[in-house]
Design a protein around this motif. Sequence first.
Motif, PDB file in Angstrom:
ATOM      1  N   LEU A 173       0.764  -1.153   0.069  1.00 53.82           N
ATOM      2  CA  LEU A 173      -0.229  -0.009   0.058  1.00 53.82           C
ATOM      3  C   LEU A 173       0.944   1.254  -0.023  1.00 53.82           C
ATOM      4  CD1 LEU A 173      -2.804   1.262   0.241  1.00 53.82           C
ATOM      5  CD2 LEU A 173      -2.692   1.178   2.686  1.00 53.82           C
ATOM      6  N   LEU A 174       1.954   1.085   0.921  1.00 49.28           N
ATOM      7  CA  LEU A 174       2.891   2.550   0.916  1.00 49.28           C
ATOM      8  C   LEU A 174       3.518   2.616  -0.289  1.00 49.28           C
ATOM      9  CD1 LEU A 174       4.073   1.991   4.627  1.00 49.28           C
ATOM     10  CD2 LEU A 174       2.542   3.731   3.709  1.00 49.28           C
ATOM     11  N   THR A 227      15.255 -15.259  -6.115  1.00 51.55           N
ATOM     12  CA  THR A 227      16.260 -15.803  -7.074  1.00 51.55           C
ATOM     13  C   THR A 227      15.493 -16.389  -8.356  1.00 51.55           C
ATOM     14  OG1 THR A 227      16.653 -17.753  -6.002  1.00 51.55           O
ATOM     15  CG2 THR A 227      18.002 -15.713  -5.464  1.00 51.55           C
ATOM     16  N   VAL A 228      14.199 -16.973  -8.149  1.00 53.70           N
ATOM     17  CA  VAL A 228      13.600 -17.572  -9.355  1.00 53.70           C
ATOM     18  C   VAL A 228      12.860 -16.734 -10.023  1.00 53.70           C
ATOM     19  CG1 VAL A 228      13.588 -19.660  -7.992  1.00 53.70           C
ATOM     20  CG2 VAL A 228      11.581 -17.972  -7.848  1.00 53.70           C
ATOM     21  N   MET A 229      12.465 -17.007 -11.197  1.00 54.79           N
ATOM     22  CA  MET A 229      11.749 -16.112 -11.993  1.00 54.79           C
ATOM     23  C   MET A 229      10.242 -16.101 -11.452  1.00 54.79           C
ATOM     24  SD  MET A 229      10.893 -16.225 -16.354  1.00 54.79           S
ATOM     25  CE  MET A 229      11.434 -17.740 -16.300  1.00 54.79           C
ATOM     26  N   ALA A 230      10.072 -14.756 -10.978  1.00 60.56           N
ATOM     27  CA  ALA A 230       8.632 -14.709 -10.246  1.00 60.56           C
ATOM     28  C   ALA A 230       7.565 -14.474 -11.222  1.00 60.56           C
ATOM     29  CB  ALA A 230       8.720 -13.582  -9.362  1.00 60.56           C
ATOM     30  N   GLU A 231       6.253 -14.958 -10.792  1.00 61.71           N
ATOM     31  CA  GLU A 231       5.090 -14.461 -11.602  1.00 61.71           C
ATOM     32  C   GLU A 231       4.626 -13.212 -11.150  1.00 61.71           C
ATOM     33  OE1 GLU A 231       2.173 -17.714 -10.391  1.00 61.71           O
ATOM     34  OE2 GLU A 231       3.093 -18.869 -11.654  1.00 61.71           O
ATOM     35  N   VAL A 232       4.076 -12.642 -12.306  1.00 56.68           N
ATOM     36  CA  VAL A 232       3.186 -11.392 -12.110  1.00 56.68           C
ATOM     37  C   VAL A 232       1.853 -11.572 -12.075  1.00 56.68           C
ATOM     38  CG1 VAL A 232       2.768  -9.041 -13.424  1.00 56.68           C
ATOM     39  CG2 VAL A 232       5.183 -10.239 -13.532  1.00 56.68           C
ATOM     40  N   THR A 233       1.483 -10.980 -10.878  1.00 57.19           N
ATOM     41  CA  THR A 233      -0.168 -10.935 -10.746  1.00 57.19           C
ATOM     42  C   THR A 233      -0.909  -9.552 -10.927  1.00 57.19           C
ATOM     43  OG1 THR A 233       0.157 -12.876  -9.112  1.00 57.19           O
ATOM     44  CG2 THR A 233      -1.908 -11.501  -8.915  1.00 57.19           C
ATOM     45  N   PRO A 234      -1.320  -9.284 -11.961  1.00 52.83           N
ATOM     46  CA  PRO A 234      -2.043  -8.356 -12.200  1.00 52.83           C
ATOM     47  C   PRO A 234      -3.232  -8.114 -11.512  1.00 52.83           C
ATOM     48  CG  PRO A 234      -1.677  -9.484 -14.426  1.00 52.83           C
ATOM     49  CD  PRO A 234      -1.348 -10.409 -13.215  1.00 52.83           C
ATOM     50  N   VAL A 235      -3.236  -6.840 -10.969  1.00 53.08           N
ATOM     51  CA  VAL A 235      -4.550  -6.611 -10.176  1.00 53.08           C
ATOM     52  C   VAL A 235      -5.330  -5.329 -10.816  1.00 53.08           C
ATOM     53  CG1 VAL A 235      -5.172  -5.580  -8.136  1.00 53.08           C
ATOM     54  CG2 VAL A 235      -3.382  -7.406  -8.085  1.00 53.08           C
ATOM     55  N   ILE A 236      -6.419  -5.490 -11.311  1.00 51.40           N
ATOM     56  CA  ILE A 236      -7.124  -4.568 -12.055  1.00 51.40           C
ATOM     57  C   ILE A 236      -7.944  -3.696 -11.084  1.00 51.40           C
ATOM     58  CG2 ILE A 236      -8.581  -4.135 -14.228  1.00 51.40           C
ATOM     59  CD1 ILE A 236      -7.396  -6.357 -15.272  1.00 51.40           C
ATOM     60  N   LEU A 237      -8.049  -2.657 -11.069  1.00 51.33           N
ATOM     61  CA  LEU A 237      -8.915  -1.686 -10.220  1.00 51.33           C
ATOM     62  C   LEU A 237     -10.221  -1.418 -11.162  1.00 51.33           C
ATOM     63  CD1 LEU A 237      -6.207   0.612  -8.278  1.00 51.33           C
ATOM     64  CD2 LEU A 237      -7.488  -1.882  -7.571  1.00 51.33           C
ATOM     65  N   VAL A 293     -12.231 -12.486  -9.419  1.00 55.21           N
ATOM     66  CA  VAL A 293     -12.880 -11.493  -9.132  1.00 55.21           C
ATOM     67  C   VAL A 293     -13.292 -11.369  -7.790  1.00 55.21           C
ATOM     68  CG1 VAL A 293     -15.006 -10.016  -9.814  1.00 55.21           C
ATOM     69  CG2 VAL A 293     -13.797 -11.435 -11.435  1.00 55.21           C
ATOM     70  N   ILE A 294     -12.721 -10.232  -7.320  1.00 59.02           N
ATOM     71  CA  ILE A 294     -12.841  -9.898  -5.766  1.00 59.02           C
ATOM     72  C   ILE A 294     -13.920  -8.730  -5.623  1.00 59.02           C
ATOM     73  CG2 ILE A 294     -11.923  -9.167  -3.593  1.00 59.02           C
ATOM     74  CD1 ILE A 294      -9.273 -10.612  -4.228  1.00 59.02           C
ATOM     75  N   ILE A 295     -15.030  -8.990  -4.878  1.00 60.13           N
ATOM     76  CA  ILE A 295     -16.120  -7.991  -4.744  1.00 60.13           C
ATOM     77  C   ILE A 295     -15.963  -7.142  -3.536  1.00 60.13           C
ATOM     78  CG2 ILE A 295     -18.596  -7.672  -4.625  1.00 60.13           C
ATOM     79  CD1 ILE A 295     -17.666  -8.947  -7.347  1.00 60.13           C
ATOM     80  N   GLU A 296     -15.819  -5.865  -3.582  1.00 58.54           N
ATOM     81  CA  GLU A 296     -15.666  -5.007  -2.575  1.00 58.54           C
ATOM     82  C   GLU A 296     -17.171  -4.919  -1.967  1.00 58.54           C
ATOM     83  OE1 GLU A 296     -12.510  -1.621  -3.185  1.00 58.54           O
ATOM     84  OE2 GLU A 296     -14.029  -1.515  -4.712  1.00 58.54           O
ATOM     85  N   PRO A 297     -17.320  -4.855  -0.752  1.00 62.26           N
ATOM     86  CA  PRO A 297     -18.577  -4.680  -0.206  1.00 62.26           C
ATOM     87  C   PRO A 297     -19.053  -3.182  -0.325  1.00 62.26           C
ATOM     88  CG  PRO A 297     -16.979  -5.304   1.720  1.00 62.26           C
ATOM     89  CD  PRO A 297     -16.244  -5.427   0.444  1.00 62.26           C
ATOM     90  N   GLU A 298     -18.066  -2.282  -0.239  1.00 63.43           N
ATOM     91  CA  GLU A 298     -18.559  -0.953  -0.258  1.00 63.43           C
ATOM     92  C   GLU A 298     -17.117  -0.391  -0.993  1.00 63.43           C
ATOM     93  OE1 GLU A 298     -19.511   2.870   2.433  1.00 63.43           O
ATOM     94  OE2 GLU A 298     -19.546   0.717   3.059  1.00 63.43           O
ATOM     95  N   GLY A 299     -17.220   0.367  -2.029  1.00 62.99           N
ATOM     96  CA  GLY A 299     -16.201   1.275  -2.590  1.00 62.99           C
ATOM     97  C   GLY A 299     -15.658   2.112  -1.805  1.00 62.99           C
ATOM     98  N   GLY A 305      -6.695   2.898  -2.328  1.00 57.64           N
ATOM     99  CA  GLY A 305      -5.820   2.141  -1.392  1.00 57.64           C
ATOM    100  C   GLY A 305      -6.497   0.958  -0.731  1.00 57.64           C
ATOM    101  N   PRO A 306      -7.649   1.052  -0.128  1.00 56.77           N
ATOM    102  CA  PRO A 306      -8.314  -0.404   0.378  1.00 56.77           C
ATOM    103  C   PRO A 306      -8.353  -1.433  -0.577  1.00 56.77           C
ATOM    104  CG  PRO A 306      -9.428   1.508   1.261  1.00 56.77           C
ATOM    105  CD  PRO A 306      -8.575   2.054   0.204  1.00 56.77           C
ATOM    106  N   ALA A 307      -8.488  -0.774  -2.070  1.00 62.13           N
ATOM    107  CA  ALA A 307      -8.708  -2.057  -3.044  1.00 62.13           C
ATOM    108  C   ALA A 307      -7.411  -2.797  -3.243  1.00 62.13           C
ATOM    109  CB  ALA A 307      -9.145  -1.377  -4.308  1.00 62.13           C
ATOM    110  N   ILE A 308      -6.434  -1.782  -3.106  1.00 59.96           N
ATOM    111  CA  ILE A 308      -4.952  -2.593  -3.391  1.00 59.96           C
ATOM    112  C   ILE A 308      -4.686  -3.334  -2.220  1.00 59.96           C
ATOM    113  CG2 ILE A 308      -2.365  -1.799  -3.507  1.00 59.96           C
ATOM    114  CD1 ILE A 308      -3.476   0.564  -5.164  1.00 59.96           C
TER     115      ILE A 308
END
Length: 166
Positions: A10-11, A27-37, A106-112, A116-119
Amino acid sequence: MRLPFCLMVLLAFLGTDVCFLNWKSLTVMAEVTPVILCGGSGERLWPLSRKSYPKQFLSLISEGSLFQQAATRLGNEISPIVITGEDYRFIAHQQLMEVGVVAAEVIIEPEGKNTGPAILTAACHIASNEPNSIMLVMPSDHYIPDVKAFNDMVEERVGSPIRHKT
Protein backbone atom coordinates in the motif's frame (compact mmCIF):
# COMPACT_ATOMS: atom_id res chain seq x y z
CA MET A 1 3.86 -11.43 8.81
CA ARG A 2 1.29 -10.83 6.06
CA LEU A 3 0.05 -7.53 7.37
CA PRO A 4 3.43 -5.78 7.04
CA PHE A 5 3.66 -7.09 3.46
CA CYS A 6 0.24 -5.63 2.68
CA LEU A 7 1.11 -2.33 4.28
CA MET A 8 4.38 -2.12 2.35
CA VAL A 9 2.49 -2.71 -0.90
CA LEU A 10 0.00 0.00 0.00
CA LEU A 11 2.78 2.45 0.89
CA ALA A 12 4.65 1.61 -2.30
CA PHE A 13 1.56 2.39 -4.35
CA LEU A 14 0.73 5.80 -2.93
CA GLY A 15 1.48 8.50 -5.47
CA THR A 16 1.88 6.20 -8.51
CA ASP A 17 -0.36 4.72 -11.17
CA VAL A 18 1.55 1.46 -11.56
CA CYS A 19 3.24 -0.36 -8.68
CA PHE A 20 6.00 -2.93 -8.99
CA LEU A 21 6.92 -4.77 -5.84
CA ASN A 22 10.06 -6.86 -6.31
CA TRP A 23 11.91 -8.48 -3.44
CA LYS A 24 15.68 -8.57 -3.97
CA SER A 25 15.82 -11.97 -2.24
CA LEU A 26 13.87 -13.63 -5.06
CA THR A 27 16.20 -15.65 -7.23
CA VAL A 28 13.64 -17.54 -9.27
CA MET A 29 11.64 -16.06 -12.10
CA ALA A 30 8.59 -14.69 -10.30
CA GLU A 31 5.07 -14.63 -11.57
CA VAL A 32 3.44 -11.29 -12.21
CA THR A 33 -0.03 -11.01 -10.74
CA PRO A 34 -1.93 -8.19 -12.42
CA VAL A 35 -4.48 -6.45 -10.24
CA ILE A 36 -7.10 -4.50 -12.14
CA LEU A 37 -8.92 -1.82 -10.16
CA CYS A 38 -12.40 -1.69 -11.59
CA GLY A 39 -14.50 0.75 -9.60
CA GLY A 40 -15.73 4.22 -10.23
CA SER A 41 -19.00 6.04 -10.32
CA GLY A 42 -19.35 6.74 -14.01
CA GLU A 43 -19.89 10.48 -13.54
CA ARG A 44 -17.00 12.06 -15.44
CA LEU A 45 -17.99 11.07 -18.99
CA TRP A 46 -21.72 11.45 -18.60
CA PRO A 47 -23.93 10.83 -20.59
CA LEU A 48 -21.82 8.04 -22.19
CA SER A 49 -20.64 6.79 -18.83
CA ARG A 50 -23.06 6.40 -15.97
CA LYS A 51 -23.28 4.64 -12.63
CA SER A 52 -24.77 1.49 -14.14
CA TYR A 53 -22.14 1.33 -16.92
CA PRO A 54 -18.99 3.39 -16.19
CA LYS A 55 -16.34 4.35 -18.75
CA GLN A 56 -14.06 1.34 -18.23
CA PHE A 57 -16.74 -0.91 -19.73
CA LEU A 58 -17.29 1.28 -22.82
CA SER A 59 -15.52 0.78 -26.14
CA LEU A 60 -14.23 4.33 -26.46
CA ILE A 61 -10.83 3.91 -28.07
CA SER A 62 -9.48 1.05 -30.17
CA GLU A 63 -10.96 -2.44 -29.96
CA GLY A 64 -12.75 -3.59 -26.83
CA SER A 65 -13.48 -1.68 -23.68
CA LEU A 66 -10.76 -0.08 -21.56
CA PHE A 67 -11.35 -2.85 -18.99
CA GLN A 68 -10.92 -5.56 -21.64
CA GLN A 69 -7.72 -3.89 -22.86
CA ALA A 70 -6.36 -3.85 -19.29
CA ALA A 71 -7.31 -7.52 -18.79
CA THR A 72 -5.45 -8.65 -21.91
CA ARG A 73 -2.52 -6.22 -21.74
CA LEU A 74 -0.07 -8.86 -20.48
CA GLY A 75 -1.62 -11.61 -22.62
CA ASN A 76 -4.66 -13.85 -22.19
CA GLU A 77 -2.54 -16.50 -20.44
CA ILE A 78 -2.04 -14.38 -17.33
CA SER A 79 -4.91 -14.48 -14.86
CA PRO A 80 -5.60 -11.09 -13.32
CA ILE A 81 -7.22 -10.29 -10.03
CA VAL A 82 -10.09 -7.87 -10.57
CA ILE A 83 -11.24 -5.71 -7.67
CA THR A 84 -14.72 -4.38 -8.32
CA GLY A 85 -18.02 -3.64 -6.65
CA GLU A 86 -21.24 -5.62 -6.51
CA ASP A 87 -22.77 -3.40 -9.20
CA TYR A 88 -20.12 -4.35 -11.78
CA ARG A 89 -19.39 -8.02 -11.10
CA PHE A 90 -21.60 -9.37 -13.89
CA ILE A 91 -20.35 -6.84 -16.44
CA ALA A 92 -16.74 -7.63 -15.45
CA HIS A 93 -17.29 -11.39 -15.80
CA GLN A 94 -19.03 -10.96 -19.15
CA GLN A 95 -16.33 -8.72 -20.58
CA LEU A 96 -13.56 -11.04 -19.37
CA MET A 97 -15.25 -13.98 -21.08
CA GLU A 98 -15.63 -11.98 -24.32
CA VAL A 99 -11.84 -11.55 -24.57
CA GLY A 100 -10.98 -15.08 -23.46
CA VAL A 101 -9.77 -14.32 -19.94
CA VAL A 102 -11.53 -17.14 -18.12
CA ALA A 103 -9.24 -17.70 -15.12
CA ALA A 104 -9.51 -14.24 -13.58
CA GLU A 105 -10.26 -13.94 -9.89
CA VAL A 106 -12.91 -11.33 -9.21
CA ILE A 107 -12.96 -9.94 -5.69
CA ILE A 108 -16.10 -8.02 -4.80
CA GLU A 109 -15.73 -5.01 -2.52
CA PRO A 110 -18.62 -4.80 -0.07
CA GLU A 111 -18.43 -1.02 -0.40
CA GLY A 112 -16.26 1.16 -2.64
CA LYS A 113 -13.63 2.91 -0.55
CA ASN A 114 -11.28 4.18 -3.29
CA THR A 115 -7.87 2.97 -4.38
CA GLY A 116 -5.95 2.29 -1.16
CA PRO A 117 -8.28 -0.27 0.42
CA ALA A 118 -8.75 -2.02 -2.95
CA ILE A 119 -4.98 -2.43 -3.32
CA LEU A 120 -4.65 -3.58 0.27
CA THR A 121 -7.32 -6.23 -0.37
CA ALA A 122 -5.46 -7.49 -3.43
CA ALA A 123 -2.10 -7.44 -1.61
CA CYS A 124 -3.47 -9.52 1.26
CA HIS A 125 -5.01 -11.98 -1.19
CA ILE A 126 -1.71 -12.32 -3.08
CA ALA A 127 0.29 -12.65 0.15
CA SER A 128 -1.98 -15.53 1.20
CA ASN A 129 -2.06 -17.35 -2.14
CA GLU A 130 1.05 -16.41 -4.13
CA PRO A 131 3.58 -14.91 -1.72
CA ASN A 132 6.44 -14.83 -4.25
CA SER A 133 4.40 -13.11 -6.92
CA ILE A 134 5.11 -9.59 -8.11
CA MET A 135 2.00 -7.41 -7.89
CA LEU A 136 1.23 -5.16 -10.84
CA VAL A 137 -1.60 -2.71 -10.13
CA MET A 138 -3.43 -1.34 -13.17
CA PRO A 139 -6.47 0.93 -13.36
CA SER A 140 -9.21 -0.42 -15.61
CA ASP A 141 -9.86 2.91 -17.30
CA HIS A 142 -6.43 3.86 -18.70
CA TYR A 143 -5.68 3.69 -22.41
CA ILE A 144 -2.18 2.46 -23.25
CA PRO A 145 -1.70 2.60 -27.03
CA ASP A 146 1.73 0.89 -27.14
CA VAL A 147 1.15 -2.44 -25.40
CA LYS A 148 4.55 -3.80 -26.48
CA ALA A 149 6.34 -0.87 -24.85
CA PHE A 150 4.26 -1.39 -21.71
CA ASN A 151 5.13 -5.10 -21.58
CA ASP A 152 8.82 -4.35 -22.21
CA MET A 153 8.75 -1.89 -19.32
CA VAL A 154 7.07 -4.44 -17.03
CA GLU A 155 9.65 -7.10 -17.94
CA GLU A 156 12.49 -4.62 -17.38
CA ARG A 157 11.18 -3.74 -13.91
CA VAL A 158 10.56 -7.38 -13.00
CA GLY A 159 14.05 -8.28 -14.17
CA SER A 160 13.03 -11.30 -16.24
CA PRO A 161 10.48 -12.27 -18.87
CA ILE A 162 6.94 -12.50 -17.62
CA ARG A 163 6.19 -16.07 -16.63
CA HIS A 164 2.68 -17.05 -17.53
CA LYS A 165 0.70 -19.01 -14.96
CA THR A 166 -0.13 -22.57 -15.86
